[in-house]
Design a protein around this motif. Structure first.
Motif, PDB file in Angstrom:
ATOM      1  N   GLY B  31       0.829  -1.210   0.000  1.00 15.92           N
ATOM      2  CA  GLY B  31       0.000   0.000   0.000  1.00 15.92           C
ATOM      3  C   GLY B  31       0.860   1.256   0.000  1.00 15.92           C
ATOM      4  O   GLY B  31       0.604   2.205  -0.753  1.00 15.92           O
ATOM      5  N   ARG B  61      -1.493  -3.176  -7.370  1.00 14.81           N
ATOM      6  CA  ARG B  61      -2.714  -2.727  -6.695  1.00 14.81           C
ATOM      7  C   ARG B  61      -3.596  -3.899  -6.226  1.00 14.81           C
ATOM      8  O   ARG B  61      -3.992  -3.945  -5.065  1.00 14.81           O
ATOM      9  N   HIS B  64      -2.178  -5.483  -3.206  1.00 20.10           N
ATOM     10  CA  HIS B  64      -2.474  -4.745  -1.968  1.00 20.10           C
ATOM     11  C   HIS B  64      -3.875  -5.084  -1.467  1.00 20.10           C
ATOM     12  O   HIS B  64      -4.051  -5.524  -0.334  1.00 20.10           O
ATOM     13  N   THR B  65      -4.871  -4.887  -2.322  1.00 17.49           N
ATOM     14  CA  THR B  65      -6.249  -5.067  -1.843  1.00 17.49           C
ATOM     15  C   THR B  65      -6.475  -6.511  -1.390  1.00 17.49           C
ATOM     16  O   THR B  65      -7.043  -6.750  -0.331  1.00 17.49           O
ATOM     17  N   VAL B  68      -4.583  -7.307   1.977  1.00 16.91           N
ATOM     18  CA  VAL B  68      -5.172  -6.755   3.200  1.00 16.91           C
ATOM     19  C   VAL B  68      -6.573  -7.306   3.470  1.00 16.91           C
ATOM     20  O   VAL B  68      -6.961  -7.459   4.620  1.00 16.91           O
ATOM     21  N   GLU B 130     -12.715  -6.645  -9.612  1.00 20.07           N
ATOM     22  CA  GLU B 130     -12.107  -6.135  -8.390  1.00 20.07           C
ATOM     23  C   GLU B 130     -12.464  -6.999  -7.183  1.00 20.07           C
ATOM     24  O   GLU B 130     -13.627  -7.334  -6.964  1.00 20.07           O
ATOM     25  N   HIS B 368     -10.229   4.138   3.356  1.00 16.41           N
ATOM     26  CA  HIS B 368      -9.160   3.981   4.352  1.00 16.41           C
ATOM     27  C   HIS B 368      -9.478   4.557   5.717  1.00 16.41           C
ATOM     28  O   HIS B 368      -8.883   4.126   6.691  1.00 16.41           O
ATOM     29  N   VAL B 371     -11.020   1.284   6.895  1.00 12.46           N
ATOM     30  CA  VAL B 371     -10.166   0.103   7.108  1.00 12.46           C
ATOM     31  C   VAL B 371      -8.994   0.362   8.049  1.00 12.46           C
ATOM     32  O   VAL B 371      -8.603  -0.520   8.806  1.00 12.46           O
ATOM     33  N   TYR B 415      -3.944  10.545   6.112  1.00  8.80           N
ATOM     34  CA  TYR B 415      -4.449   9.824   4.946  1.00  8.80           C
ATOM     35  C   TYR B 415      -5.792  10.373   4.502  1.00  8.80           C
ATOM     36  O   TYR B 415      -5.976  10.787   3.362  1.00  8.80           O
ATOM     37  N   GLY B 461       0.412   6.981   5.223  1.00  4.45           N
ATOM     38  CA  GLY B 461       0.438   5.521   5.096  1.00  4.45           C
ATOM     39  C   GLY B 461       1.708   4.943   5.704  1.00  4.45           C
ATOM     40  O   GLY B 461       1.677   3.915   6.383  1.00  4.45           O
TER      41      GLY B 461
HETATM   42  C1  HEM Z   1      -0.253   1.326   5.280  1.00  9.27           C
HETATM   43  C2  HEM Z   1      -1.471   1.445   5.016  1.00  9.27           C
HETATM   44  C3  HEM Z   1      -2.093   1.570   3.621  1.00  9.27           C
HETATM   45  C4  HEM Z   1      -1.741   2.351   2.540  1.00  9.27           C
HETATM   46  C5  HEM Z   1      -0.590   3.321   2.441  1.00  9.27           C
HETATM   47  C6  HEM Z   1      -2.683   2.069   1.483  1.00  9.27           C
HETATM   48  C7  HEM Z   1      -2.650   2.642   0.211  1.00  9.27           C
HETATM   49  C8  HEM Z   1      -3.547   2.367  -0.818  1.00  9.27           C
HETATM   50  C9  HEM Z   1      -3.480   2.900  -2.158  1.00  9.27           C
HETATM   51  C10 HEM Z   1      -2.408   3.863  -2.661  1.00  9.27           C
HETATM   52  C11 HEM Z   1      -4.545   2.412  -2.859  1.00  9.27           C
HETATM   53  C12 HEM Z   1      -4.877   2.682  -4.334  1.00  9.27           C
HETATM   54  C13 HEM Z   1      -5.733   3.911  -4.471  1.00  9.27           C
HETATM   55  C14 HEM Z   1      -5.961   4.274  -5.921  1.00  9.27           C
HETATM   56  O1  HEM Z   1      -6.126   3.394  -6.784  1.00  9.27           O
HETATM   57  O2  HEM Z   1      -5.987   5.499  -6.214  1.00  9.27           O
HETATM   58  C15 HEM Z   1      -5.305   1.579  -1.965  1.00  9.27           C
HETATM   59  C16 HEM Z   1      -6.499   0.942  -2.285  1.00  9.27           C
HETATM   60  C17 HEM Z   1      -7.236   0.158  -1.410  1.00  9.27           C
HETATM   61  N1  HEM Z   1      -6.847  -0.217  -0.126  1.00  9.27           N
HETATM   62 FE1  HEM Z   1      -5.221   0.470   0.903  1.00  9.27          FE
HETATM   63  N2  HEM Z   1      -3.598   1.155   1.942  1.00  9.27           N
HETATM   64  C18 HEM Z   1      -3.268   0.822   3.239  1.00  9.27           C
HETATM   65  C19 HEM Z   1      -3.923  -0.077   4.065  1.00  9.27           C
HETATM   66  C20 HEM Z   1      -5.092  -0.744   3.734  1.00  9.27           C
HETATM   67  C21 HEM Z   1      -5.797  -1.662   4.608  1.00  9.27           C
HETATM   68  C22 HEM Z   1      -5.332  -2.071   5.996  1.00  9.27           C
HETATM   69  C23 HEM Z   1      -6.899  -2.080   3.918  1.00  9.27           C
HETATM   70  C24 HEM Z   1      -7.991  -3.055   4.331  1.00  9.27           C
HETATM   71  C25 HEM Z   1      -8.026  -3.746   5.439  1.00  9.27           C
HETATM   72  C26 HEM Z   1      -6.904  -1.416   2.629  1.00  9.27           C
HETATM   73  C27 HEM Z   1      -7.873  -1.583   1.650  1.00  9.27           C
HETATM   74  C28 HEM Z   1      -7.857  -1.003   0.404  1.00  9.27           C
HETATM   75  C29 HEM Z   1      -8.931  -1.134  -0.568  1.00  9.27           C
HETATM   76  C30 HEM Z   1     -10.235  -1.940  -0.394  1.00  9.27           C
HETATM   77  C31 HEM Z   1      -8.551  -0.393  -1.702  1.00  9.27           C
HETATM   78  C32 HEM Z   1      -9.347  -0.188  -2.999  1.00  9.27           C
HETATM   79  C33 HEM Z   1     -10.104   1.129  -2.883  1.00  9.27           C
HETATM   80  C34 HEM Z   1     -10.963   1.467  -4.096  1.00  9.27           C
HETATM   81  O3  HEM Z   1     -10.960   0.746  -5.090  1.00  9.27           O
HETATM   82  O4  HEM Z   1     -11.690   2.494  -4.026  1.00  9.27           O
HETATM   83  N3  HEM Z   1      -5.791  -0.620   2.549  1.00  9.27           N
HETATM   84  N4  HEM Z   1      -4.673   1.555  -0.724  1.00  9.27           N
END
Ligand code: HEM
Lengths: 67, 498
Positions: B31, B61, B64-65, B68, B130, B368, B371, B415, B461
């Motif tokens: 992430g 990407r 990541h999703t 987590v 997705e 976020h 989550v 964030y 983050g």
């Molecule tokens: C260190 C912590 C985290 C960072 C820096 C981070 C960062 C990101 C980034 C950069 C994206 C992509 C956004 C985009 O496409 O513009 C993303 C998407 C996502 N993240 Fe994280 N994330 C973190 C933690 C988490 C955690 C703990 C979860 C769930 C338990 C999570 C769930 C998701 C989900 C579901 C998406 C998709 C959102 C969407 O499609 O609208 N993330 N994250």
């Protein structure tokens, strides 16, 4: 009436029924203190608070057999 | 047979605690990399252009999703189930060789599934849906894992001593049933090798490729019915199960109103399933479905706040505990973030607001604050509460935990505030036009404006990740060098070293 209209009416009826059931349940819960087994609902919090394996259950399965 | 007193058996819970921490580190690290890629595109080729295939944003990407969601969160759900389940049903897994075997098998197959997912997504094998990226052989493996968990849940319920099912058990059952239904329907797919073209050609693509059984708008509808309810049954329902157990237990307070917990349960079940349409506002799905999605999203505030307020009121008259214990801080802030994101979501689902919010970073911000502030905080709190009980040792360091709390809280705030500003700026710029209807800005204009906010998000983050590493270290030290404690010290508030 085509299938899409039927679906829409069916959906509406289902929602209405579910709403009634949900409100019925609320009425059921709040109109009494105790459930069918004679336990005050609030006693059930103790299931978490007294959860050692040696603690007595709030309503033990074996109560049924003894009754 | 040796005549020892009966004890709960946490073998499987411990295994899943380990995977919660490992997949958490991996998922959040990815992430953070993604966040910096959005701010500084050079990061896409950080390991050189030869390896760019594996390090670019689009390949990482879904890793990541999925890491987590299906790694960190799901492992947390399993870990807490194998702990809470035994305790509130008052039956030990040690009493059933069969359930012990199923539990271990569940863990082993889960690990194999996780490995297959990581490998295939890195290799770029995906169905492109997705949160449902896995190809059919992995889907089948996941169904097996899920069935095994179901056997564990219902098997344990079957041999219980406590007749009534505690409210958390209701939520765990709902998680099991909800995800089973969603996963099966959304992943209906046909391997391409079975397809035939009108000209009679057969055997398309590699053996593991497939196409969805639905097409076009129908596919979108099923996908977002799934996508939204994956949030419901993955990020909400099991986390509520956790807080209903861990907050009362850690604070020693009975739930404020047990009746309200029952009522909010059915309210949530009733309303959630209809809200997915809010992902498809102004798309090609029928208008009434979009309206339905909006309306149900608003109604969803009630049951969500029902649970959250119930939790906050559980602390009534006991607020000094929030000040004194970092563990309770995590849960109370988690509950507050839950209220916050269940208010923010419905606002975004209103059609006119959605016209600005959709496709922007505001959505990512919303995801976020939920989550990180709710799911992440609650899972970490649950593991902190479990650690002294499963390892029979005191939590290694209270001050480390408190520091972690403040670092992560700052991370979450950075964030979501940066994503709010970025999202709304984006939404406004995309739609701005002059009196003749010509767009006022080109896409790249928005990218330039957003750069500082993307950087702030990356820093936020990173802080959250640093906090998570402190958590991992604290648990590791608890396990290895924490002071040994007696059963009598484990009643309510968890014992913590300085
Ligand atoms: C260190 C912590 C985290 C960072 C820096 C981070 C960062 C990101 C980034 C950069 C994206 C992509 C956004 C985009 O496409 O513009 C993303 C998407 C996502 N993240 Fe994280 N994330 C973190 C933690 C988490 C955690 C703990 C979860 C769930 C338990 C999570 C769930 C998701 C989900 C579901 C998406 C998709 C959102 C969407 O499609 O609208 N993330 N994250």
């Amino acid at each position: 009436m085509n299938i899409a209209e039927l679906q829409a009416y069916g959906y509406f009826a289902l929602t209405a029924i579910l709403v009634l059931v949900l409100y019925g349940y609320i009425y059921h819960l709040y109109s009494k203190r105790e459930d069918a087994d004679g336990h005050d609902y609030e006693e059930y919090s103790n299931i978490a608070l007294k959860d050692d394996v040696t603690d007595t259950p709030v309503s033990a399965i074996s109560d049924d057999k003894e009754k | 047979m040796e005549n020892r007193p009966l004890e709960y058996d946490y073998t499987v819970a411990k295994l899943f605690m380990l995977t919660t921490i490992l997949t958490g580190i991996v998922g959040m690290l990815i992430g953070v990399i993604l966040a910096f890629q959005l701010a500084f595109p050079e990061v896409n080729t950080i390991l050189g252009s030869g390896l760019a295939e594996y390090t670019n944003f689009s390949r990482l990407r879904p890793l990541h999703t999925d890491a987590v969601i299906f790694g960190f969160t799901l492992s947390g759900v399993f870990a807490t189930w194998y702990y809470v389940g035994q305790r509130v049903l008052k039956v030990s897994m040690a009493e059933s060789g069969f359930l012990m075997f199923i539990g271990k098998l569940h863990f082993v197959l889960y690990i194999i599934g996780v490995a297959a997912v990581i490998f295939s997504l890195f290799a770029g094998v995906t169905t492109s849906k997705e949160y449902a990226e896995f190809e059919w052989p992995i889907d089948i493996a996941i169904v097996v894992v899920w069935v095994l968990w179901g056997i564990s849940v219902f098997g344990l319920i079957g041999i219980r001593r406590e007749k009534s099912l505690y409210i958390s058990i209701w939520y765990y059952i709902a998680t099991f049933l909800g995800i089973a239904m969603l996963y099966l329907f959304n992943n209906m797919e046909i391997p391409t090798m079975l397809a035939a073209s009108p000209a009679g050609e057969t055997g398309f693509g590699a053996w593991y490729h497939s196409v969805s059984m639905y097409a076009g708008t129908n596919d979108a509808l099923v996908q977002w019915w799934y996508g939204h309810n994956a949030v419901a049954f993955g990020f909400t329902v099991p986390i509520v199960a956790m807080i209903y157990y861990f907050l009362p237990k850690e604070s020693g307070q009975a739930i404020y109103s047990y009746k309200l917990s029952l009522l909010s349960f059915w309210g949530l079940m009733f309303v959630y399933l209809w809200a997915g349409g809010h992902h498809l506002i102004y798309s090609t799905v029928p208008d009434w479905m979009q309206t339905m999605g909006s309306v149900f999203s608003i109604v969803l505030i009630l049951p969500s706040w029902g649970s959250a307020i119930n939790m906050l009121l559980t602390m009534k008259g006991e607020w000094q505990q929030v000040a004194a214990s970092p563990l309770i801080k995590f849960m109370v802030l988690g509950s507050t973030f839950y209220m916050f994101s269940t208010l923010e979501g419905p606002i975004q689902a209103i059609k006119s607001v959605n016209a600005i919010a959709h496709f922007t970073d505001w959505i990512v911000g919303h995801v976020h604050d939920g989550v990180l502030g709710w799911v992440g905080f609650m899972i970490m709190a649950a593991l902190y509460h479990m650690a002294p009980r499963v390892f029979k040792r005191e939590i290694y360091s209270k001050s480390l935990m408190a520091t972690q709390f403040w670092i992560q809280t700052l991370g979450v705030v950075l964030y979501f505030t940066s994503m709010w500003i970025a999202g709304i700026t984006q939404g406004m710029m995309w739609r701005a036009h002059d009196e003749f209807g010509n767009l006022a800005y080109s896409f790249i204009d928005t990218v330039t404006v957003l750069h500082p906010y993307y950087t702030i998000r990356g820093v936020g983050g990173l802080l959250y990740l640093v906090g998570f590493l402190m958590f991992a270290y604290n648990i590791y030290k608890t396990m290895t060098v924490g002071r040994k404690v007696e059963e009598s010290e484990l009643q309510n508030a968890s014992p913590m070293g300085a």
